[in-house]
Each structure stands twice: as structure tokens, then as C-alpha cells.
Motif scaffolding. Structure first.
Motif, short mmCIF file in Angstrom:
data_model
loop_
_atom_site.label_atom_id
_atom_site.label_comp_id
_atom_site.label_asym_id
_atom_site.label_seq_id
_atom_site.Cartn_x
_atom_site.Cartn_y
_atom_site.Cartn_z
N LYS A 76 -5.87 12.59 -3.53
CA LYS A 76 -4.50 13.01 -3.77
C LYS A 76 -3.93 13.57 -2.47
N VAL A 77 -2.64 13.34 -2.23
CA VAL A 77 -2.01 13.79 -0.98
C VAL A 77 -0.79 14.65 -1.29
N LEU A 78 -0.82 15.89 -0.77
CA LEU A 78 0.33 16.78 -0.86
C LEU A 78 0.89 16.94 0.54
N MET A 79 2.12 16.49 0.75
CA MET A 79 2.76 16.60 2.05
C MET A 79 3.31 18.01 2.23
N LEU A 80 2.95 18.65 3.34
CA LEU A 80 3.42 19.99 3.66
C LEU A 80 4.11 19.92 5.01
N THR A 81 5.43 20.04 5.02
CA THR A 81 6.17 19.76 6.24
C THR A 81 7.38 20.65 6.42
N ALA A 86 16.36 15.85 2.04
CA ALA A 86 16.16 14.87 0.97
C ALA A 86 15.59 13.57 1.49
N VAL A 87 16.02 13.14 2.67
CA VAL A 87 15.54 11.87 3.22
C VAL A 87 14.03 11.91 3.45
N SER A 88 13.55 13.01 4.02
CA SER A 88 12.11 13.15 4.27
C SER A 88 11.32 13.22 2.97
N GLU A 89 11.87 13.93 1.99
CA GLU A 89 11.18 14.05 0.70
C GLU A 89 11.08 12.69 0.03
N ILE A 90 12.16 11.94 0.04
CA ILE A 90 12.14 10.60 -0.57
C ILE A 90 11.15 9.71 0.16
N ARG A 91 11.13 9.79 1.48
CA ARG A 91 10.20 8.96 2.25
C ARG A 91 8.76 9.29 1.91
N CYS A 92 8.46 10.58 1.72
CA CYS A 92 7.10 10.97 1.34
C CYS A 92 6.65 10.24 0.09
N PHE A 93 7.49 10.24 -0.92
CA PHE A 93 7.12 9.61 -2.19
C PHE A 93 7.09 8.08 -2.06
N GLN A 94 7.98 7.52 -1.26
CA GLN A 94 7.98 6.08 -1.06
C GLN A 94 6.70 5.63 -0.38
N GLY A 96 3.87 7.04 -0.79
CA GLY A 96 2.73 7.23 -1.69
C GLY A 96 2.25 8.64 -1.89
N ALA A 97 2.93 9.64 -1.31
CA ALA A 97 2.51 11.03 -1.50
C ALA A 97 2.58 11.41 -2.97
N ASP A 98 1.67 12.27 -3.40
CA ASP A 98 1.64 12.72 -4.80
C ASP A 98 2.52 13.94 -5.03
N ASP A 99 2.78 14.70 -3.97
CA ASP A 99 3.68 15.84 -4.08
C ASP A 99 4.15 16.22 -2.68
N TYR A 100 5.17 17.11 -2.63
CA TYR A 100 5.84 17.46 -1.38
C TYR A 100 6.21 18.93 -1.45
N VAL A 101 5.84 19.68 -0.41
CA VAL A 101 6.21 21.09 -0.31
C VAL A 101 6.74 21.34 1.10
#
Length: 227
Positions: A76-81, A86-94, A96-101
Motif C-alpha cells: 500500500k502507498v500513502l503519498m506524503l507531500t 488539487a492537481v497533485s492530489e489527483i495525480r497521486c491517485f491516477q 495508483g496511490a492508495d491515500d494522500y496526506v
């Protein structure tokens, strides 16, 4: 032990802080400081449940490796950045990230999101499936046919698990794409068809169990036992 967490952040202070946080939460924790080390650690240890991945890192940054990680590993991958937009958050999920903080983060929120992902990983990894001589062991991430191990890509493996979990149920194309590629996936259905074709080939005689339902999606037909 709650699970195994890998921290990937080139900021030494942040990395050590995160290691302290997750150690106190009961996890087995280690840290790396660039993208190349992330890949090396994942290659060496398939027991890692969760990767906390920073975007801005030397050698290979988070963007460079995120898609590759989700294609080749079950972690599982949680992006911490610090990229709080919004653009970066959307890119994370596109990718394949499982979550974003976003940084700065609230410790309790980060810990809770991490806990949810680790629990999902552990729950999903606890089920084994069998259909005739086809055996899928999630604890070892292996697929065997009559005792012979078959090499599947990450997406093939995820598709097979989804089909086995829903055996004899017709799954719509959009449902499969959302479950495997994510809710924000914007590619075409041809990607799904290509991966199903590859999966059928990898499953040899069991590939014929995956039936195409024209105009709807796919269905894995057969007697599947959950072990």
C-alpha cells in the motif's frame, strides 16, 4: 506487531520523526532517503505493508516510481507531500496511490489513515483461493497451477484476486477499472482487455474460466474455494 512500514523521505528530520511516530504506534519501521533505495528495499522485502512516500526525493522522485511500484509490488502507498494542491492530489491517485496526506500533517490523522491501509493489506492478504489445481496464496503472493508457480504482473494478480473473490458473478468493465486502476482512472477500456488477455495466457488452461460477457464485462466461472 501492527505491521511493517517503510518511510521514504529525503529530509532526515522528517524521516526520523515519522519512524518515531510509527514505532510508537506499534509498527516495525525502517527508512530510506531516495527513490532508488525505495525500489531496492521493496525488491528485498515483500513483507512491507505500507510505504509512506514523499514526492520530492533525489535520484528517482515519487512521481518517477509510484506507478512502477503499484504495477510490480502489492504494498500500500500513502503519498506524503508538501504539494498541497488539487492537481497533485489527483495525480497521486491516477498513478495508483492508495491515500494522500499533505504536509504539514496532523499526527493522529496520518496514523489513522496508515492504520486503515495496513488493515486492508493484512485482511486482503489473509485469504487463499483454490479452483481445481489453481491455487492463490496471498500470504506469499504466489499463484501456482498443479504446484508450478506462475509469474503474474501486479495488475494480473490484482485482476485474478478480484475475479476469484467474485467467482461466477459478472463484473462490469467500469467496476473492474475502478477497483483495479482507481476511481480517477481516465484511460480507455482497451487497457483492461489487454491485461485480461495477458492473465488468460498466464493461467494456461484456467484462462478459459474467464468468460467475456459481450457489452458488459467479465466473469470467472468455476468452483472456487476460499481456504
Amino acid at each position: 506487531m501492527e505491521g511493517t512500514v517503510l518511510i521514504a523521505d529525503d529530509d532526515v528530520r522528517v524521516n526520523e520523526l515519522l519512524q518515531d511516530i510509527f514505532t510508537m504506534e506499534g509498527y516495525q519501521v525502517s527508512g530510506v532517503y531516495n527513490g532508488r533505495e525505495v525500489l531496492e528495499r521493496l525488491e528485498a522485502d515483500d513483507a512491507i505493508d505500507l510505504l509512506i512516500l514523499d514526492v520530492m526525493m533525489p535520484e528517482l522522485d515519487g512521481w518517477d516510481i509510484l506507478h512502477y511500484i503499484k504495477e510490480h509490488f502489492s504494498v500500500k502507498v500513502l503519498m506524503l507531500t508538501a504539494l498541497d494542491d488539487a492537481v497533485s492530489e489527483i495525480r497521486c491517485f491516477q498513478e495508483g496511490a492508495d491515500d494522500y496526506v499533505a504536509k504539514p500533517f496532523h499526527r493522529a490523522v496520518l496514523a489513522q489513515r496508515a492504520k486503515r491501509l495496513v488493515q486492508e493489506k493484512r485482511l486482503h492478504s489473509s485469504r487463499d483461493y483454490q479452483c481445481g489445481d489453481l491455487l492463490v496464496r496471498q500470504s506469499t503472493h504466489t499463484v501456482t497451477i498443479a504446484g508450478e508457480e506462475q509469474r503474474l504482473t501486479s495488475k494480473e494478480y490484482q485482476l485474478l484476486l478480484l475475479f476469484l473473490e467474485n467467482s461466477n458473478v459478472v463484473l462490469r468493465r467500469d467496476t473492474i477499472l475502478t477497483r483495479i486502476w482507481g476511481v480517477d482512472y481516465s484511460g480507455g477500456e482497451r487497457t483492461l482487455d489487454t491485461h485480461v488477455k495477458m492473465l488468460r495466457r498466464s493461467l494456461k488452461e484456467y484462462g478459459q474460466n474467464i468468460r467475456t460477457v459481450r457489452g458488459v464485462g467479465y466473469c470467472f466461472e468455476g468452483e472456487v474455494t476460499r481456504l
